[in-house]
Write a protein that holds these residues in place. Sequence first.
Motif, PDB file in Angstrom:
ATOM      1  N   ALA A   1       0.745  -1.097   0.077  1.00 30.37           N
ATOM      2  CA  ALA A   1      -0.065   0.069   0.135  1.00 30.37           C
ATOM      3  C   ALA A   1       0.915   1.273  -0.068  1.00 30.37           C
ATOM      4  CB  ALA A   1      -0.883  -0.132   1.190  1.00 30.37           C
ATOM      5  N   GLY A   2       1.985   1.246   0.791  1.00 31.89           N
ATOM      6  CA  GLY A   2       2.864   2.325   0.796  1.00 31.89           C
ATOM      7  C   GLY A   2       3.581   2.747  -0.337  1.00 31.89           C
ATOM      8  N   VAL A   3       3.979   1.399  -1.212  1.00 33.64           N
ATOM      9  CA  VAL A   3       4.572   1.666  -2.631  1.00 33.64           C
ATOM     10  C   VAL A   3       3.388   1.998  -3.605  1.00 33.64           C
ATOM     11  CG1 VAL A   3       5.479   0.037  -4.301  1.00 33.64           C
ATOM     12  CG2 VAL A   3       6.453  -0.181  -1.991  1.00 33.64           C
ATOM     13  N   GLY A   4       2.310   1.656  -3.367  1.00 33.98           N
ATOM     14  CA  GLY A   4       1.178   1.954  -4.138  1.00 33.98           C
ATOM     15  C   GLY A   4       0.825   3.561  -4.317  1.00 33.98           C
ATOM     16  N   LEU A   5       0.993   4.015  -3.067  1.00 37.06           N
ATOM     17  CA  LEU A   5       0.588   5.254  -2.613  1.00 37.06           C
ATOM     18  C   LEU A   5       1.894   6.188  -3.221  1.00 37.06           C
ATOM     19  CD1 LEU A   5      -1.264   7.228  -1.062  1.00 37.06           C
ATOM     20  CD2 LEU A   5       0.147   7.083   0.816  1.00 37.06           C
TER      21      LEU A   5
END
Length: 108
Positions: A93-97
């Motif tokens: 999720a952090g990488v996607g953000l």
Amino acid sequence: MLLALLMCYVGFTALCLSTDRHHGELLNSKPSTRRRLGLRMVGWLLLTVSIWPAVAATGWAQGLVEWCAVLMLSALLLVLLLPYRPRLALMLAGVGLLASPVAAFATL
């Protein structure tokens, strides 16, 4: 379509973190009422706005179908990762953000 996938995954993760159980499991704390409300608002906002890149790429007829597929794929990925690799789900999720602005500029 990558932007819609990233937005859906981050949105579902935000909704997931708005619950006591998953927030405690992933972040080792109980969410405050303000944080819970903020995570819910961000999650629903991202899921709603993720329709735009899908429709912009292929039009309303095909875009909505592809958006539904991306929505199901991102939810399935999160559901499969949470029981076995919860930290990986949070890291994705952090990488996607972080990757969302790159994907947005790539589509222009």
